[in-house]
Design an enzyme around this catalytic site. Structure first.
Site: not given
Ligand code: S3P
Length: 451
Positions: A32, A99, A173, A175, A326
């Protein structure tokens, strides 16, 4: 960049771990920092940034959108484009294994009236992106290209003017929440994200720090409503990234399971959306002292003193999953040395991480003689203090850094060594892992690249 050839590694039963260590910067905050610094007007200065491969890919993407990023000594210095002013990248953006980088960037750039293409490695190309594309489609974004099941490679094109939406995040989530909020930055009017289960709140806190008009209301049911007023000004900031609690989990569990250990891990982020592992290990009887709690740049941080402990099995409730999502691979390792059964619930999201982590953990434990039961969204591990008879197996890591690190930690306390098929992916989130662990006394060797 990680090597094409797999690099196996082996961990052996070690004598007590001792010393002081500092884990690298938090991965979520590092991604970020590059993104918001790259987008904000003016200069952003970052110290403590995680220089793992995943975060560096995000930096490259922000450069492709027109930001300037350079390193001066220990500091990263960014000149951002200004909100609303990203440029069309000239080539596909390669997010590697990341991801978070790819999903947040889809939100950040997807609503722009330009084409952006996202590619990644075999692990990332197998992960579901529909969870981010669905809300973007509602905002008027076209998915020009995607592999079956909304997977990468993906090409997005935003409309002339995107529409604000109110979006209830269907799974826990951060993300997905973040992708919609970042899309909202480039949309006229107010975008609302409804979050029934709270996940890590770095996007909200940091966007507020950069000057975004973002507010959070929690209703009578405890559901969070996050509002972002689009097209406002973001201004560059100075950021000190605290140590990653997810990375800290590896030396932490290692010290708990290797008898006689006594270590200190300094400067660990203690944001309550990230401390589920600490709480669980303390419930299991882990001797973890929280030293020097303090506030640094708007986040709680502390040093952790960890000593070898006799652990007992516990039930980890589903509600806790978002605050330790995680950390289940390494918790499963701690559970292998605990007296009795540890039952972990609410693990459905583990199926769509860098690997199917639920299956990968269960197979890895079984390969090393540890009794466990994999459910649809649960894992039960029946431990044996002392680890007698454990080990001797080779673990398939499936391009997943946390599977690799968790099983190397396992091998530090098992009777026989534990081998992982590939340590290369560790560099995505924790390039210093081997040096940090061996510095504390862990016996881990990396083999030459396999032919
Ligand atoms: C993250 C959110 C999590 C986590 C990833 C980092 C983030 O994923 O597993 O390592 O920085 O927003 P999800 O949003 O898929 O749970």
């Amino acid at each position: 960049m990680h090597q094409a050839l797999p690099r196996p590694a082996t961990a052996r039963r070690s004598s007590s771990l001792q010393g002081t260590a500092r884990v690298p910067g938090d991965k979520s905050i590092s991604h970020r920092s590059f993104m918001f610094g790259g987008l904000a007007a003016g200069e952003t200065r970052i110290t403590g940034l995680l220089e793992g491969e995943d975060v560096m890919r995000t930096g490259e993407a922000m450069k492709a959108f027109g930001a300037s990023i350079r390193k001066d000594g220990d500091e990263w210095i960014i000149q951002g484009t200004g909100n609303g002013c990203l440029l069309q990248p000239e080539a596909p953006l390669d997010f590697g294994n990341a991801g978070t980088g790819s999903r947040l960037t889809m939100g950040l750039a997807g609503t722009y009236d330009m084409e952006t293409t996202f590619i990644g490695d075999a692990s990332l190309s197998g992960r579901p992106m529909g969870r981010v594309l669905d809300p973007l489609r509602q905002m008027g974004v076209q998915v020009l290209k995607a592999s079956p099941g909304d997977r990468m490679p993906i090409t997005l094109r935003g409309p002339k003017v995107a529409a604000p939406i109110s979006y209830r995040v269907p799974m826990a989530s951060a993300q997905v929440k973040s992708a919609v909020l970042l899309a909202g930055l480039n949309v006229p009017g107010i975008t609302e994200v409804i979050e029934p289960v709270m996940t890590r709140d770095h996007t909200e806190k940091m966007l507020q720090g950069f000057g975004a008009n973002l507010t959070v209301e929690t209703d009578e049911q405890g559901v969070r409503h996050i509002f972002i007023d689009g097209q406002g000004k973001l201004t560059g900031q100075t950021i000190a990234v605290p140590g990653d609690p997810s990375s800290a989990g590896f030396p932490l569990v290692a010290a708990l399971i290797v008898p006689g250990s006594d270590i200190v891990i300094e400067n660990v982020l203690m944001n309550p959306t990230r401390t589920g592992l600490l709480l669980t290990l303390q419930e299991m009887g882990g001797d973890i002292e929280i030293l020097n709690p303090r506030n640094a740049g708007g986040e709680d941080v502390a040093d952790l003193r960890v000593r070898g402990s006799e652990l007992k099995g516990v039930t980890v409730p589903a509600e806790r999953a978002p605050s330790m999502i995680d950390e289940y691979p390494v918790l499963a390792v701690a559970a292998a040395f605990a007296e009795g059964e540890t039952l972990m619930q609410g693990l459905e999201e583990l199926r769509v991480k860098e690997s199917d982590r639920l299956a990968a953990v269960a197979r890895g434990l079984e390969a090393n003689g540890i009794d466990c039961t994999e459910g649809e969204a649960t894992l039960a591990v029946r431990g044996r203090p002392g680890g007698k008879g454990f080990g001797g197996g080779t673990v398939k890591t499936h391009l997943d850094h946390r599977i690799a690190m968790a099983f190397l930690v396992l091998g530090l306390a098992t009777e026989k060594p534990v081998t992982i098929d590939d340590a290369a992916m560790i560099a995505t989130s924790f390039p210093e892992f081997m040096g940090l662990m061996t510095g504390l006394g862990a016996e881990i060797e990396t083999a030459q690249a396999a032919a």
